[in-house]
Design a protein around this motif. Structure first.
Motif, mmCIF file in Angstrom:
data_model
loop_
_atom_site.group_PDB
_atom_site.id
_atom_site.type_symbol
_atom_site.label_atom_id
_atom_site.label_comp_id
_atom_site.label_asym_id
_atom_site.label_seq_id
_atom_site.Cartn_x
_atom_site.Cartn_y
_atom_site.Cartn_z
ATOM 1 N N ILE A 184 -16.068 19.479 -10.569
ATOM 2 C CA ILE A 184 -14.622 19.430 -10.462
ATOM 3 C C ILE A 184 -14.087 20.539 -11.267
ATOM 4 C CG2 ILE A 184 -12.587 18.303 -10.900
ATOM 5 C CD1 ILE A 184 -13.948 15.742 -10.175
ATOM 6 N N ALA A 185 -14.694 20.900 -12.403
ATOM 7 C CA ALA A 185 -14.147 21.776 -13.288
ATOM 8 C C ALA A 185 -14.209 23.245 -12.538
ATOM 9 C CB ALA A 185 -14.667 21.946 -14.496
ATOM 10 N N ILE A 186 -15.453 23.250 -11.911
ATOM 11 C CA ILE A 186 -15.561 24.660 -11.195
ATOM 12 C C ILE A 186 -14.463 25.115 -10.130
ATOM 13 C CG2 ILE A 186 -17.285 25.855 -9.499
ATOM 14 C CD1 ILE A 186 -19.421 24.727 -11.382
ATOM 15 N N LEU A 187 -14.240 23.936 -9.337
ATOM 16 C CA LEU A 187 -13.486 24.151 -8.289
ATOM 17 C C LEU A 187 -11.916 24.148 -8.773
ATOM 18 C CD1 LEU A 187 -14.731 21.376 -5.982
ATOM 19 C CD2 LEU A 187 -14.863 23.761 -5.728
ATOM 20 N N ALA A 188 -11.571 23.573 -10.126
ATOM 21 C CA ALA A 188 -10.350 23.712 -10.599
ATOM 22 C C ALA A 188 -10.100 25.038 -11.143
ATOM 23 C CB ALA A 188 -10.150 22.645 -11.678
ATOM 24 N N SER A 189 -11.174 25.655 -11.654
ATOM 25 C CA SER A 189 -10.931 26.881 -12.116
ATOM 26 C C SER A 189 -10.976 27.987 -10.923
ATOM 27 C CB SER A 189 -12.445 27.337 -12.666
ATOM 28 O OG SER A 189 -12.420 28.803 -13.321
ATOM 29 N N ALA A 190 -11.513 27.631 -9.673
ATOM 30 C CA ALA A 190 -11.556 28.426 -8.667
ATOM 31 C C ALA A 190 -9.738 28.418 -8.235
ATOM 32 C CB ALA A 190 -12.164 28.122 -7.423
ATOM 33 N N MET A 191 -9.124 27.037 -8.192
ATOM 34 C CA MET A 191 -8.104 26.809 -7.630
ATOM 35 C C MET A 191 -7.024 27.541 -8.501
ATOM 36 S SD MET A 191 -8.527 25.535 -4.803
ATOM 37 C CE MET A 191 -6.726 25.228 -4.364
ATOM 38 N N SER A 192 -7.264 27.432 -10.006
ATOM 39 C CA SER A 192 -6.415 28.217 -10.856
ATOM 40 C C SER A 192 -6.444 29.481 -10.729
ATOM 41 C CB SER A 192 -6.658 27.768 -12.090
ATOM 42 O OG SER A 192 -6.123 28.243 -13.269
ATOM 43 N N ALA A 193 -7.681 30.118 -10.565
ATOM 44 C CA ALA A 193 -7.796 31.603 -10.336
ATOM 45 C C ALA A 193 -7.228 31.991 -9.286
ATOM 46 C CB ALA A 193 -9.337 32.191 -10.400
ATOM 47 N N SER A 194 -7.129 31.418 -8.205
ATOM 48 C CA SER A 194 -6.403 31.728 -6.719
ATOM 49 C C SER A 194 -4.972 31.111 -6.887
ATOM 50 C CB SER A 194 -7.288 31.147 -5.659
ATOM 51 O OG SER A 194 -8.505 31.410 -5.630
ATOM 52 N N ALA A 195 -4.456 30.988 -7.757
ATOM 53 C CA ALA A 195 -2.866 30.197 -7.696
ATOM 54 C C ALA A 195 -2.197 31.452 -7.088
ATOM 55 C CB ALA A 195 -2.636 30.175 -9.327
ATOM 56 N N ASN A 196 -2.471 32.525 -6.923
ATOM 57 C CA ASN A 196 -1.396 33.711 -6.638
ATOM 58 C C ASN A 196 -1.523 33.673 -5.040
ATOM 59 O OD1 ASN A 196 -0.111 34.098 -8.845
ATOM 60 N ND2 ASN A 196 -1.543 35.537 -9.630
ATOM 61 N N TYR A 197 -2.650 33.182 -4.520
ATOM 62 C CA TYR A 197 -3.218 33.160 -3.231
ATOM 63 C C TYR A 197 -2.967 31.834 -2.328
ATOM 64 C CZ TYR A 197 -5.510 37.109 -5.689
ATOM 65 O OH TYR A 197 -5.677 37.981 -6.458
ATOM 66 N N ASN A 198 -3.109 31.815 -1.065
ATOM 67 C CA ASN A 198 -3.274 30.655 -0.338
ATOM 68 C C ASN A 198 -4.365 29.777 -0.603
ATOM 69 O OD1 ASN A 198 -0.971 31.635 0.839
ATOM 70 N ND2 ASN A 198 -1.854 32.356 2.745
ATOM 71 N N ALA A 199 -4.026 28.322 -0.282
ATOM 72 C CA ALA A 199 -5.398 27.350 -0.446
ATOM 73 C C ALA A 199 -6.515 27.770 0.204
ATOM 74 C CB ALA A 199 -4.851 26.159 -0.565
ATOM 75 N N PHE A 200 -7.785 27.373 -0.028
ATOM 76 C CA PHE A 200 -8.769 27.250 0.943
ATOM 77 C C PHE A 200 -8.324 26.576 2.510
ATOM 78 C CE2 PHE A 200 -10.878 26.673 -2.932
ATOM 79 C CZ PHE A 200 -11.398 28.200 -3.232
ATOM 80 N N PRO A 201 -8.861 26.995 3.230
ATOM 81 C CA PRO A 201 -8.426 26.504 4.741
ATOM 82 C C PRO A 201 -8.879 25.237 5.119
ATOM 83 C CG PRO A 201 -10.257 28.358 4.827
ATOM 84 C CD PRO A 201 -9.732 28.390 3.620
ATOM 85 N N TYR A 202 -10.121 24.672 4.074
ATOM 86 C CA TYR A 202 -10.305 23.379 4.617
ATOM 87 C C TYR A 202 -10.636 22.744 3.013
ATOM 88 C CZ TYR A 202 -11.302 25.346 9.077
ATOM 89 O OH TYR A 202 -11.241 26.094 10.300
ATOM 90 N N ALA A 203 -10.922 21.539 2.962
ATOM 91 C CA ALA A 203 -11.178 20.594 1.741
ATOM 92 C C ALA A 203 -12.575 21.111 1.128
ATOM 93 C CB ALA A 203 -11.214 19.347 2.052
#
Length: 397
Positions: free
Chosen positions: A12-31
């Motif tokens: 979950i931390a890896i994914l949270a980090s990924a989402m944080s790093a991508s905060a300026n971009y759109n979310a992934f297209p799928y879960a």
């Protein structure tokens, strides 16, 4: 059937980090399939069995994204049994094609139909590159995540890439202060190897006793893992190698282009005195460190060499038999476990971090095995792997 356990805090931390790093971009297209970012050892027994028995994963190929043969297959190319297994473990057609295969088995026209061709175009791909009619691969395919522009990161995000899977994070457990797990089996003399190991090394990788017992003398060790002949690469994997421990402990990044060195690797290379002009092929000049024995290296140079997976016996070109205890049946070389030796100054990586360690948190006093994490560098994607194999080259630009 036993229910599959939820993803761990680490995944979950890896994914949270990924989402944080991508905060300026759109979310992934799928879960996101969070379980895929668990190390193999942290999967529950049911998931391990499905991954290994039904999908053909080995622990090492699960722990390194893009390495398993099945990940080079799109959903429609999986067998019915493989699709059933993938579904049971938690994948859907969309999450498999996006997060696992990244649409790499789609044709150029199918990418357009899927609505993702524009994202590959933004990463430098065109039909010529995709169909191998144009020689080479786009420069982005050999870039770390931090080297991508914001537009390129957004495009990669739409293809279900984020920093950890773009940079090929190494999830293998590492009980050493080296950047990656030490391949201890490689430091046993030829005459001490099990028959099966010798047979694989000789039959698939063309090792002889002389080549095995003298590290760095075999031509295969001049290549990166992905530049090995397919049979040699298969043999290397059977021995226990994969991208990261081969490129570091066997090749020491000698086959890399200068532009491939970033962050702590760049610090290591430059600390040893290398410049871009020196690094080019056939350069007549080499830094002073190349002529030094290990004992004569400074503590900073030893730290740099450690980041390149050198230790004294390898740096000094000693034959394996000279540092192997035949009575005890183990190497007498420096063990990777435990605190960093006092004469290795990892503070040179304070500003960049050290394969997963945060900047400012890499000194000798604080760097212990219990805190070690793993990271990695960007390598070619699996779609480019077929091109690399057919061309016989590994391209960094």
């Amino acid at each position: 059937m036993k229910s599959l356990s939820p993803p761990s805090k680490a995944a979950i931390a890896i994914l949270a980090s990924a989402m944080s790093a991508s905060a300026n971009y759109n979310a992934f297209p799928y879960a996101t399939p969070a379980f895929r970012y668990e190390s193999y050892g942290k999967l529950d027994t049911t998931s391990q069995n499905i991954a290994s028995e039904k999908l053909g994963y080995l622990p090492v190929t699960w722990n390194n994204h893009g390495l398993a043969p099945i990940e080079r297959k799109g959903w429609d190319n999986l067998t019915s049994n493989e699709r059933d297994a993938a579904t049971t473990i938690g994948f859907t057609e969309n999450t498999w094609d996006c997060f696992i295969n990244h649409y790499e088995q789609h044709s150029w026209e199918e990418l357009a139909e899927e609505g993702v061709q524009e994202h590959y175009r933004n990463l430098g791909w065109d039909e010529g590159f995709w169909t191998h009619e144009t020689e080479g691969v786009p420069y982005t395919d050999a870039r770390w995540w931090d080297q991508l522009t914001s537009t390129e990161k957004l495009a990669a995000n739409k293809l279900c890439y984020f920093q950890e899977n773009w940079d090929k994070v190494d999830m293998n457990p590492n009980d050493s202060f080296f950047p990656y797990p030490m391949p201890d089996f490689r430091y046993s003399p030829w005459d001490e190897l099990p028959y099966v190991t010798r047979n694989t090394a000789s039959g698939m990788m063309n090792y002889t006793q002389e080549l095995w017992d003298n590290l760095g003398t075999h031509v295969v060790e001049k290549n990166t893992f992905l530049n090995l002949d397919p049979i040699e690469r298969e043999g290397a994997m059977e021995l226990g190698f994969y991208i990261h421990n081969w490129d570091c402990f066997m090749n020491h990044y000698q086959a890399y282009f200068w532009s491939s060195f970033q962050q702590d690797l760049k610090v290591a290379i430059t600390t040893l005195g290398w410049t871009e002009d020196m690094w080019v092929d056939n350069a007549s000049e080499a830094p002073a460190s190349e002529a030094k024995m290990w004992v004569d290296l400074t503590s900073e140079e030893k730290a740099a060499a450690t980041r390149l997976c050198y230790f004294r016996e390898i740096w000094d070109d000693e034959p394996i038999a000279n540092w192997y205890d035949y009575d005890a049946g183990k190497t007498m070389a420096i063990p990777g476990e435990g605190p960093v030796p006092k004469d290795i100054d990892l503070d040179i990586f304070a500003d960049t971090g050290y394969v997963g360690r945060a900047p400012g948190d890499v000194g000798v006093e604080v760097y212990t095995v219990a805190d070690i994490k793993s990271s990695s560098y960007r390598v070619v994607t699996s779609s480019a792997l077929a091109l690399v194999v057919s061309m016989g080259v590994f391209i960094f630009v």
